[in-house]
Design a protein around this motif. Structure first.
Motif, PDB file in Angstrom:
ATOM      1  N   MET A 203      17.622   4.235  -1.359  1.00 19.36           N
ATOM      2  CA  MET A 203      16.692   3.800  -2.392  1.00 19.36           C
ATOM      3  C   MET A 203      17.495   3.403  -3.629  1.00 19.36           C
ATOM      4  SD  MET A 203      13.516   3.685  -1.941  1.00 19.36           S
ATOM      5  CE  MET A 203      12.702   3.797  -0.355  1.00 19.36           C
TER       6      MET A 203
ATOM      7  N   ARG B 207      14.005  14.685   4.416  1.00 15.41           N
ATOM      8  CA  ARG B 207      12.856  14.288   3.594  1.00 15.41           C
ATOM      9  C   ARG B 207      13.182  13.194   2.590  1.00 15.41           C
ATOM     10  NH1 ARG B 207      10.759  19.765   1.428  1.00 15.41           N
ATOM     11  NH2 ARG B 207      10.257  18.396  -0.298  1.00 15.41           N
ATOM     12  N   LYS B 208      14.312  12.532   2.791  1.00 12.62           N
ATOM     13  CA  LYS B 208      14.700  11.467   1.857  1.00 12.62           C
ATOM     14  C   LYS B 208      14.072  10.136   2.288  1.00 12.62           C
ATOM     15  CE  LYS B 208      17.801  12.969  -1.201  1.00 12.62           C
ATOM     16  NZ  LYS B 208      17.600  12.761  -2.642  1.00 12.62           N
ATOM     17  N   TRP B 209      13.673   9.375   1.303  1.00  9.23           N
ATOM     18  CA  TRP B 209      13.228   8.000   1.548  1.00  9.23           C
ATOM     19  C   TRP B 209      14.448   7.077   1.523  1.00  9.23           C
ATOM     20  CZ3 TRP B 209       8.436   6.160   2.760  1.00  9.23           C
ATOM     21  CH2 TRP B 209       7.382   7.066   2.664  1.00  9.23           C
TER      22      TRP B 209
ATOM     23  N   ARG C  21      18.888   9.746  25.782  1.00 10.81           N
ATOM     24  CA  ARG C  21      19.384   8.732  24.852  1.00 10.81           C
ATOM     25  C   ARG C  21      20.795   8.397  25.324  1.00 10.81           C
ATOM     26  NH1 ARG C  21      16.544   5.812  20.904  1.00 10.81           N
ATOM     27  NH2 ARG C  21      15.630   7.658  19.981  1.00 10.81           N
TER      28      ARG C  21
ATOM     29  N   GLN D 142      11.196  10.082  -5.529  1.00 12.35           N
ATOM     30  CA  GLN D 142      12.415   9.447  -5.030  1.00 12.35           C
ATOM     31  C   GLN D 142      12.434   7.941  -5.218  1.00 12.35           C
ATOM     32  OE1 GLN D 142      13.424  10.460  -0.960  1.00 12.35           O
ATOM     33  NE2 GLN D 142      12.667  12.541  -1.240  1.00 12.35           N
ATOM     34  N   THR D 143      11.240   7.323  -5.180  1.00 12.91           N
ATOM     35  CA  THR D 143      11.258   5.863  -5.133  1.00 12.91           C
ATOM     36  C   THR D 143      10.791   5.202  -6.428  1.00 12.91           C
ATOM     37  OG1 THR D 143       9.034   5.638  -4.231  1.00 12.91           O
ATOM     38  CG2 THR D 143      10.816   5.950  -2.653  1.00 12.91           C
ATOM     39  N   GLU D 144       9.843   5.822  -7.140  1.00 14.33           N
ATOM     40  CA  GLU D 144       9.332   5.174  -8.354  1.00 14.33           C
ATOM     41  C   GLU D 144       9.958   5.753  -9.617  1.00 14.33           C
ATOM     42  OE1 GLU D 144       7.686   2.526  -8.191  1.00 14.33           O
ATOM     43  OE2 GLU D 144       6.738   2.550  -6.221  1.00 14.33           O
TER      44      GLU D 144
ATOM     45  N   GLN E  48      13.557   8.513  16.371  1.00 11.94           N
ATOM     46  CA  GLN E  48      12.465   7.970  15.551  1.00 11.94           C
ATOM     47  C   GLN E  48      11.374   8.995  15.259  1.00 11.94           C
ATOM     48  OE1 GLN E  48      10.528   4.594  17.341  1.00 11.94           O
ATOM     49  NE2 GLN E  48       8.973   4.479  15.752  1.00 11.94           N
TER      50      GLN E  48
ATOM     51  N   ILE F 187      17.340  -2.919  14.295  1.00 15.94           N
ATOM     52  CA  ILE F 187      17.588  -2.455  12.927  1.00 15.94           C
ATOM     53  C   ILE F 187      18.948  -3.007  12.502  1.00 15.94           C
ATOM     54  CG2 ILE F 187      17.943  -0.439  11.458  1.00 15.94           C
ATOM     55  CD1 ILE F 187      16.136   1.093  13.480  1.00 15.94           C
TER      56      ILE F 187
ATOM     57  N   PHE G  75      12.997   4.145  18.487  1.00 12.57           N
ATOM     58  CA  PHE G  75      14.198   3.738  17.750  1.00 12.57           C
ATOM     59  C   PHE G  75      15.191   4.895  17.640  1.00 12.57           C
ATOM     60  CE2 PHE G  75      11.373   0.936  14.772  1.00 12.57           C
ATOM     61  CZ  PHE G  75      10.950   0.223  15.872  1.00 12.57           C
TER      62      PHE G  75
ATOM     63  N   ILE H  23       8.556  -3.072  -3.375  1.00  9.56           N
ATOM     64  CA  ILE H  23       7.359  -3.376  -4.160  1.00  9.56           C
ATOM     65  C   ILE H  23       7.375  -2.373  -5.308  1.00  9.56           C
ATOM     66  CG2 ILE H  23       4.848  -3.390  -4.186  1.00  9.56           C
ATOM     67  CD1 ILE H  23       4.962  -4.211  -1.263  1.00  9.56           C
ATOM     68  N   VAL H  24       7.748  -2.842  -6.480  1.00 11.22           N
ATOM     69  CA  VAL H  24       7.924  -1.933  -7.617  1.00 11.22           C
ATOM     70  C   VAL H  24       6.586  -1.679  -8.274  1.00 11.22           C
ATOM     71  CG1 VAL H  24       9.153  -1.598  -9.792  1.00 11.22           C
ATOM     72  CG2 VAL H  24      10.226  -2.875  -7.924  1.00 11.22           C
ATOM     73  N   ARG H  25       6.338  -0.410  -8.553  1.00 10.27           N
ATOM     74  CA  ARG H  25       5.098  -0.067  -9.252  1.00 10.27           C
ATOM     75  C   ARG H  25       5.191  -0.632 -10.672  1.00 10.27           C
ATOM     76  NH1 ARG H  25       2.617   3.954 -12.295  1.00 10.27           N
ATOM     77  NH2 ARG H  25       0.520   4.485 -11.553  1.00 10.27           N
TER      78      ARG H  25
ATOM     79  N   ASP I 234      12.584  -5.393  17.111  1.00 10.35           N
ATOM     80  CA  ASP I 234      12.826  -4.020  16.664  1.00 10.35           C
ATOM     81  C   ASP I 234      14.298  -3.708  16.400  1.00 10.35           C
ATOM     82  OD1 ASP I 234      10.231  -3.284  16.521  1.00 10.35           O
ATOM     83  OD2 ASP I 234      10.150  -2.409  18.522  1.00 10.35           O
TER      84      ASP I 234
ATOM     85  N   ARG J  48      10.342   0.512   4.085  1.00 14.18           N
ATOM     86  CA  ARG J  48      10.648   1.873   3.637  1.00 14.18           C
ATOM     87  C   ARG J  48      10.483   2.847   4.801  1.00 14.18           C
ATOM     88  NH1 ARG J  48       8.218   4.126  -0.999  1.00 14.18           N
ATOM     89  NH2 ARG J  48       6.535   4.736   0.384  1.00 14.18           N
TER      90      ARG J  48
ATOM     91  N   SER K  72      13.127   0.962  23.972  1.00 12.89           N
ATOM     92  CA  SER K  72      14.159   0.347  23.144  1.00 12.89           C
ATOM     93  C   SER K  72      15.191   1.383  22.702  1.00 12.89           C
ATOM     94  CB  SER K  72      13.522  -0.326  21.934  1.00 12.89           C
ATOM     95  OG  SER K  72      12.854   0.625  21.166  1.00 12.89           O
ATOM     96  N   TYR K  73      16.295   0.918  22.229  1.00  8.06           N
ATOM     97  CA  TYR K  73      17.405   1.774  21.782  1.00  8.06           C
ATOM     98  C   TYR K  73      17.872   2.723  22.890  1.00  8.06           C
ATOM     99  CZ  TYR K  73      16.855  -0.178  17.223  1.00  8.06           C
ATOM    100  OH  TYR K  73      16.813  -1.064  16.183  1.00  8.06           O
TER     101      TYR K  73
ATOM    102  N   GLU L  65      -3.265   5.734  -5.565  1.00  9.18           N
ATOM    103  CA  GLU L  65      -3.075   4.589  -6.459  1.00  9.18           C
ATOM    104  C   GLU L  65      -4.329   3.712  -6.504  1.00  9.18           C
ATOM    105  OE1 GLU L  65      -1.162   4.118  -9.133  1.00  9.18           O
ATOM    106  OE2 GLU L  65       0.728   3.990  -8.051  1.00  9.18           O
TER     107      GLU L  65
END
Lengths: 91, 1001
Positions: A84, A64-66, B284, B748-750, A14, A78, A2, A25-27, A76, A56, B253-254, B709
């Motif tokens: 977030m 390093r960001k989600w 690419r 970051q997410t929770e 990728q 996108i 990707f 999916i929230v904790r 495939d 995700r 792909s891509y 978890e």
């Protein structure tokens, strides 16, 4: 392979990213009040859709960001990426 | 070199530069610009290999990557030899040595050829059917089958060549430098697009560059002359990069593509040295234009595989491009017009064409008329029913076709020849298109699969898109390129094009013979020796899916991956099964399109570059002091320090004893270190560790356990509160990166509302750990100003200090159970602090110890190693570490899972200590533990996770996980080994100093 448009860095290969499974999916805020089944639903159950899926991703070898992605698992493609906490863009 | 077989042709071949090479140990000569195949043909060598199953003699058939027969072994050096290389793709160079494969003792006399006489006994899937039983005999069968099958020899020594990887980004990538690729390149580059054109041959122009025929003219020039001028104009285009000798291997792909560039394969042997041999381009491209051309199909008739039977377009290339006659008396066999071009070329070069056998009714296209004008004889509506000649074709047998084409009729005509050109039409090279996920459509009129739909930004042009005639190619290519690139190039609009148009099309997948089908050998896959009969047999036996037929008969599975005859297999299956070819579909084309060397795939990532090696700042000291090293993840860690002839056991025993008796020093720099800052840092730690953190005083340290978890132990380590909002977390060496990304994930997410910042500082600090009863004395020599009293600097606390004016953090923490300190210092000073401590400790016999001793010392104390004593199925309760789970905290990662029905089961595997009845007996880690030895099947209760001989206790100790272990304390169990059964007793996990007195000793 990707080409992923990281919402913070732009288009990257990728190989810089790692996938983190289904998104939104929230904790649970009060896990202690959940039954075993409810907790298992959060912990183990994932949809694994054939088609458009919200998932995700982490720019692991970059910022390093989600972030989240709208991807069609059947081809495939996108459709979108979003940060977030943001709502998924309408399809 | 056979002079008779060469004609003067100085356009493409440098006939003034003679090159010598060796084929099967015989020295031969060719010219600069030859391929191995053209040079062999010029030496009148057709026979180059034996077939896979029947060991039938096989000759050169094609002139490119689709060659099925002429696969050879290049070189005979143990490290440089390369098997399965196509003679048609090897450019001749001085010093080239090749040998034929799949024959023994020689290509001319091959014992395996006896299979040919037994061939009625070797039908499709013979090997599967015959060698199925007894099942355990397969090992023996396989050995002999592999020996008789020719797959070439692998090199036995490491590859000496250098390979390379590089990235390439472009606006437009054009694959294929034939006429349509050149039109695309010119159009794209002229319109300011950053363009890359790749071509697998050494020159551009495809087959048009040697098409010099009255029937193909553009603006009154021969097509080749026109194209030559077009290629000239490319040189002035600044945005264009041309890569020849570069073949596209994979299209993902891509628009991510992999191409292999050959850099030195064509150079003389003494020029190759120290140069990069092949380079893998990782491309690419914003847009991709496929101009991959098409392949000529063979025809499927009885004995269609003899040496001397070649694709007609290849015969044309050998004569027009290489100046090599494939024979002196050539016959031709076709179902289409393209072979007439070959006939005219041969005729113009003075080679006599016996006749053309054409399965069609008489046709009057321009090119046919021209051939007939030259006096070339055509057998219309005829077929070849048989060929003769064992090692080389010497005659063909021709008969008339019946009106329906299912039979042959009339008198058999025998015609002598030394070469037969065949043409069964053309197959667009759609392999790359389908690799990229594109879907095909079928065109009934000439039986071709064509690109249809693709999700990617790409187009196919030229003959790979089904345009076979000169005017169509130019017009359609120019139009679709304009549309695709959104440009308006009119260079190709008003060209005056003369081209011969094919009027009459006819196709018969399996040509009839005068013999019954079972008595004929009509080969489909030449390399794998599968015949039309095999495919029909598979269908009779009930195989329906094309993918199943392929695997059962091995059609299309050889190194050429069925490039030549896949279409015929499909055609015969469709016909026999009574379905339409378009509905049957094709087998899947997978990358690489042509085989890649392993060297190209791995590039520079070999030997020491295979993976990153991380070394601690004290590494050089360990090397100087003769440490043995252990790989821990990417880290090199000192394992033990043998003195003189000590083995590992002796060294570890000595180191362990010294650490407890006086003092030991350990390099702990590899432990993961995460700097945690922010006003919510304490709350964050509360949520990620099982125990409570908010009340930890500044300057104090605490051990923490981190769960997933699902409640299973994930990692552990000591975290220190440096100031109000500042902590330093340590993790296990191997877990550092994963812990950081897990923490980042939650943050970051929770819990984005938490004000916390994480930074990996593992490499920033070196860690020197001193332990043992004399550690305090040693540290006081190194840092005299520091008050080391238990009151001022108690266990589990930390101090900021200066050593030689350098800021250090000293933690009083212990992984050995001894009184010990860890000095954390900026990496660049770590070695000097280590040396200072070592110097200060000399009077106390300070002993450097490695990871093995560290593990032994912690096992004596029953401290776990996450990942050794835990395996992702152990909860803290299973580890008997109930004390570390906060009862007061509302939530932490994994808390809810600790009381799921499964995690509260009492008979889970739990961590226990094990003592052997014989104190000298050391258990093997991983050994199984059982309660009864004479029951079958035996129930496995658990296994040993850590095991050592403790010099301090003078007995063997072990940690193990055992079902219901908590309740089995004192119980006798067994560890059955190969030759004996060891008696053990379950104990507490702490073997030494249960009261922790030594911490403050």
């Amino acid at each position: 392979m990707f080409l992923i448009n990281c919402p913070y860095c732009g288009e990257r290969d990728q190989s810089e990213f790692s996938a983190g499974g289904e998104a939104h999916i929230v904790r649970p805020k009060q896990p202690t009040e959940l039954s075993d089944d409810q907790w298992a639903e959060f912990l183990f159950m994932r949809k694994n859709i054939k088609g458009v899926q919200l998932e995700r991703w982490n720019h692991a070898h970059g910022c390093r960001k989600w972030f989240n992605m709208v991807r069609d698992t059947s081809n495939d493609k996108i459709h979108a990426v979003y940060k977030m906490g943001e709502k998924p863009p309408l399809k | 070199m056979s002079k008779d077989l060469r004609i003067i042709n100085n356009k493409f071949i440098d006939q003034t530069t003679r090159i010598s090479f060796k084929f099967d140990d015989k020295t031969l000569y060719g010219f600069k610009g030859d391929t191995l195949a053209s040079a062999l043909l010029a030496n009148n060598i057709h026979l180059v290999g034996r077939s896979f199953k029947y060991h039938r003699p096989r000759g050169i058939m094609a002139c490119g990557s689709e060659e099925p027969n002429a696969i050879v072994q290049v070189g005979n050096d143990d490290s440089m030899t390369e098997p399965n290389t196509r003679a048609t793709e090897i450019e001749l160079y001085e010093g080239l040595e090749v040998s034929s494969q799949n024959c023994w003792p020689s290509v001319n006399f091959d014992i395996g050829a006896i299979n040919n006489f037994f061939s009625p006994l070797i039908p499709a899937a013979f090997y599967y059917k015959t060698f199925m039983w007894p099942a355990n005999f397969w090992k023996i069968y396989e050995y002999f089958i592999r020996k008789s099958a020719g797959l070439g020899k692998s090199p036995t020594k490491p590859d000496k060549d250098i390979y390379d990887h590089r990235y390439l980004h472009c606006d437009v990538l054009i694959v294929g430098g034939g006429i349509s690729g050149i039109i695309a390149a010119k159009t794209a580059a002229k319109n300011n697009l950053n363009t890359v054109l790749i071509e697998d041959k050494n020159i551009l122009g495809g087959t048009t560059i040697f098409q010099e025929n009255e029937c193909f003219k553009i603006n009154n020039s021969y097509s080749n002359e026109w194209l030559k001028k077009e290629i000239e104009t490319l040189k002035s285009l600044k945005n264009l990069t041309i890569k020849t000798r570069t073949s596209l291997a994979a299209y993902h792909s891509y628009n991510y593509l992999l191409a292999r560039e050959n850099l030195t394969d064509h150079l003389d042997i003494n020029e190759k040295k120290d140069k990069i041999r092949q380079r893998l381009w990782k491309i690419r491209a914003k847009k991709v234009i496929l101009a991959t051309g098409s392949m000529e199909r063979p025809l499927i008739f009885n004995n269609n595989d003899r040496p001397g039977i070649m694709l007609s377009s290849s015969i044309k290339k050998y004569i027009d491009f290489y100046g090599v006659k494939c024979g002196q008396k050539i016959s031709l066999f076709t179902n289409n017009d393209s072979i007439y071009e070959t006939a005219i070329s041969l005729n113009n070069s003075g080679v006599s064409v016996n006749s053309i056998v054409d399965i069609r009714d008489k046709t009057n296209s321009l090119i046919v008329k021209q051939a007939e004008k030259l006096g070339i004889k055509v057998h219309w509506k005829s077929s070849i029913v048989n060929t003769n000649g064992y090692k080389k074709i010497n005659s063909i047998e021709i008969m008339q076709l019946s009106d329906d084409g299912n039979d042959v009729v009339g008198k058999k005509i025998k015609e002598e020849c030394d070469c037969l050109g065949i043409s069964g039409g053309w197959t667009p090279r759609v392999h790359l298109f389908t690799q990229s996920g594109g879907k095909l459509k079928f065109r009934d009129e000439d039986n071709v699969f064509l690109p249809n739909k693709s999700e990617l930004d790409q187009i196919s042009i030229g003959s790979c898109n089904g345009d076979f005639e000169l005017d169509e190619i130019i017009k359609n290519a120019a139009d679709s390129i304009n549309k695709f690139l959104k440009v308006n190039n009119n260079d190709y609009e008003n060209l005056e094009i003369i081209t011969s148009k094919e009027i009459n099309k006819k196709n018969i997948w399996l040509l009839p013979s005068d013999k019954p089908l079972g008595k004929t050998k009509s080969f489909l896959d030449f390399q794998n020796d599968s015949t039309a009969n095999d495919v029909k047999l598979a269908l009779r036996e009930g195989f329906k899916s094309i993918e199943h037929v392929k695997r059962y008969t091995t059609t299309g599975m050889a190194t050429d991956q069925g490039k030549l005859s896949n279409m015929h297999a499909l055609g015969i299956i469709a016909e026999t099964a009574g379905v339409k070819m378009g509905e049957l579909g094709t087998t899947t084309f997978r990358p690489p399109y042509t085989p890649l060397t392993f060297g190209t795939i791995v590039g520079r990532n070999v030997g020491e570059f295979f993976d990153i090696t991380r070394k601690t700042p004290v590494h050089d000291w360990h090397v100087e002091n003769k440490a043995e090293f252990e790989n821990v993840g990417q880290w090199k860690r000192a394992w033990y320090y043998p003195i003189e002839n000590e083995n590992m056991h002796e060294a570890v025993q000595r180191e362990s004893k010294a650490a407890r008796d006086s003092a030991g020093i350990l390099d702990a720099s590899t432990l993961g270190k995460i700097d945690i800052q922010g006003s919510d840092a304490s709350e964050f730690l509360n949520r990620v560790y099982t125990n409570a953190w908010s009340k930890l005083e500044i300057g104090k340290c605490r051990y923490g356990l981190m769960l997933n978890e699902d409640g299973m132990v994930y990692d552990d380590g000591v975290t220190t509160r440096l100031s109000e909002n500042h902590y330093l977390m340590t993790t296990t060496t191997g877990g550092a990166a994963n812990v950081l990304s897990k923490l980042e994930d939650y943050l970051q997410t929770e819990w984005p509302e938490l004000d916390v910042y994480l930074t990996s500082v593992t490499d920033h600090y070196g860690t020197v750990s001193i332990c043992g009863p004399n550690s305090k004395k040693i540290l006081s020599k190194v840092i005299p100003d520091l008050d080391l009293s238990d009151k001022e600097f108690p266990h589990m606390s930390f101090k900021n200090v200066l050593v030689d004016n350098i800021k250090c953090r000293v933690m009083r923490i212990s992984f050995t159970g001894e009184h010990s300190y860890e000095i954390n210092i900026q990496s660049s000073y770590a070695k000097s602090v280590w040396e200072k401590c070592f110097e200060a400790g000399k009077e106390f016999n300070i002993t450097p110890y490695g990871t093995e001793t560290m593990h032994l010392l912690r096992a004596e104390k029953g401290f776990i190693i996450a990942g050794q004593d835990t395996d992702g199925t152990m909860t803290p309760l299973d580890l008997q570490m109930d004390w570390i789970i906060s009862k007061k905290k509302y939530d932490f990662i994994g808390k809810r899972s600790l009381y799921r029905s499964d995690t509260v089961r009492e008979d889970r595997k739990q961590l226990v200590g094990l003592l052997t009845d014989d104190p000298k007996e050391i258990l093997e880690e991983g050994a199984q533990i059982v309660a009864e030895t004479n029951k079958q099947p035996i129930e496995m209760l658990g296994h040993v996770t850590s095991s050592y001989f403790s010099p301090n206790l003078n007995k063997s100790i072990a940690l193990a996980v055992v079902k219901n272990g908590k309740k089995l304390k004192g119980q006798k169990l067994f560890v059955p080994m190969k030759n004996k059964t060891i008696n053990v007793t379950i104990t507490d996990t702490v073997f030494l100093d249960k009261e922790n007195k030594r911490l403050n000793a």
